[in-house]
Design an enzyme around this catalytic site. Structure first.
Site, PDB file in Angstrom:
ATOM      1  N   TYR A 207     -51.916 -46.448 -51.082  1.00 32.61           N
ATOM      2  CA  TYR A 207     -52.917 -45.493 -50.228  1.00 32.61           C
ATOM      3  C   TYR A 207     -53.747 -46.427 -50.931  1.00 32.61           C
ATOM      4  CZ  TYR A 207     -56.634 -42.269 -49.935  1.00 32.61           C
ATOM      5  OH  TYR A 207     -58.201 -41.213 -49.539  1.00 32.61           O
ATOM      6  N   LYS A 211     -56.201 -47.613 -46.885  1.00 30.56           N
ATOM      7  CA  LYS A 211     -57.967 -48.085 -47.041  1.00 30.56           C
ATOM      8  C   LYS A 211     -58.814 -48.820 -46.402  1.00 30.56           C
ATOM      9  CE  LYS A 211     -57.978 -43.493 -46.077  1.00 30.56           C
ATOM     10  NZ  LYS A 211     -57.696 -42.098 -45.168  1.00 30.56           N
ATOM     11  N   THR A 244     -60.236 -30.978 -50.071  1.00 31.82           N
ATOM     12  CA  THR A 244     -59.172 -30.214 -48.693  1.00 31.82           C
ATOM     13  C   THR A 244     -58.114 -30.719 -49.242  1.00 31.82           C
ATOM     14  OG1 THR A 244     -58.914 -32.713 -48.712  1.00 31.82           O
ATOM     15  CG2 THR A 244     -60.477 -31.493 -47.279  1.00 31.82           C
TER      16      THR A 244
END
Length: 326
Positions: A207, A211, A244
């Protein structure tokens, strides 16, 4: 044993400690409030992952300002529900859904072809969709999921839309590419010989790498556009820690803790969308020559690898080769 610590435990600890640091800074800082933005009548925007969370708030705000917004998303039911909700709130909203699965290069190409056939301009591209800490697996084309969805799918999407972005921009009214990154980029490492994390897989490391890759791409793209004199700018945005569904794959103990505190301590999606919208719409950034990395409404410095021209170029060229664009 040492290999396990290095490739599995260390990235996990680094990411969760970084998350704690970011959360503390976020709690102690005044949250950026989006100023009143001008009307966007006549402008066309594409927002990936616009069916929920930050993406939905970006779409909703742009539509309210009169922009024609295309939601590019994988979940048809969710995205169509978002379209209906926005149209119910703003009767004149020009918002629509088009299927886009960033885990499929064929889907990306089909989305772009369909968009270009309509001969619409493209003034704003928001590369927002992403996955976080998903189980080990590959995209349809054999790429590790974080690298394939968060980075490579958006690279291809942007590349295929560049001509339209260039044609739509003009002096004083630049087209804009907004790449939604994360503070996690600062602990990411780019291993050009193992971008798929095949050697020793860690979802946390994958991850963070994705990014950082997105930030390197954003910076190099901006430089290429400036050198070519094109009326297009590119920047990266960190929305902060936002409540979220992105966190649903957290390690179970942290997921339980996150669920309990998110509504109290995390930003609401509308707050997370504020800097994204500022970068996409603000007249103060018109013709911006710096691009850069934005967080909480301000341009910020970031880690040294982000400014490494050799790393930027190497990743750029490797990505073109992987996507067979050269």
């Amino acid at each position: 044993m040492l290999s396990t610590i290095r490739y599995h435990l260390l990235p996990l600890l680094q990411l969760y400690l970084l998350g704690l640091k970011v959360l503390l800074v976020q709690l102690l800082s005044r949250s950026f409030r989006l100023p009143v933005m001008p009307r966007q009548d006549g402008k066309v925007a594409i927002v990936t992952g616009g069916g929920r969370g930050i993406g939905y708030e970006v779409v909703r705000h742009m539509a309210r300002l009169g922009a024609h917004v295309v939601i590019g998303g994988r979940d048809e039911q969710e995205c169509l529900a978002a379209v209906r909700k926005i149209r119910e709130e703003y009767k004149e909203a020009k918002v629509e859904f088009k299927k886009l699965d960033l885990a499929s290069l064929q889907s990306v190409r089909q989305f772009v072809q369909s968009f270009k056939e309509r001969d619409l301009p493209l003034n704003i591209l928001v590369n927002n969709a992403g996955v976080m800490l998903v189980p080990e697996g590959c995209t349809e084309d054999g790429f590790e999921q974080h690298f394939g969805v968060n980075y490579l799918g958006h690279f291809l999407l942007t590349w295929l839309l560049l001509d339209t972005l260039k044609d739509s921009g003009k002096c004083g009214h630049f087209s804009r590419v907004i790449n939604v990154s994360s503070s996690a980029h600062c602990i990411g490492k780019i291993r050009l010989n193992d971008l798929n994390n095949c050697y020793c897989y860690s979802a946390h490391a994958a991850y963070c790498q994705s990014k950082l890759a997105l930030l390197l791409f954003s910076s190099h793209l901006h430089q290429e556009l400036q050198r070519g004199g094109f009326p297009v700018s590119s920047c990266a945005v960190d929305p902060g820690m936002v409540d979220t569904e992105l966190y649903r794959h957290l390690w179970t103990p942290f997921r339980l803790a996150q669920s309990a505190i998110a509504r109290l301590l995390f930003k609401a999606p509308a707050e997370g969308a504020a800097t994204v919208l500022y970068a996409a719409l603000s007249p103060a950034l018109e013709g911006d020559l710096e691009g850069g990395y934005w967080a909480n409404g301000c341009r910020e410095m970031t880690t040294p690898p982000t400014f490494d021209p050799k790393l930027q170029l190497s990743l750029w060229e490797t990505s073109l080769q992987l996507l067979e664009l050269q």
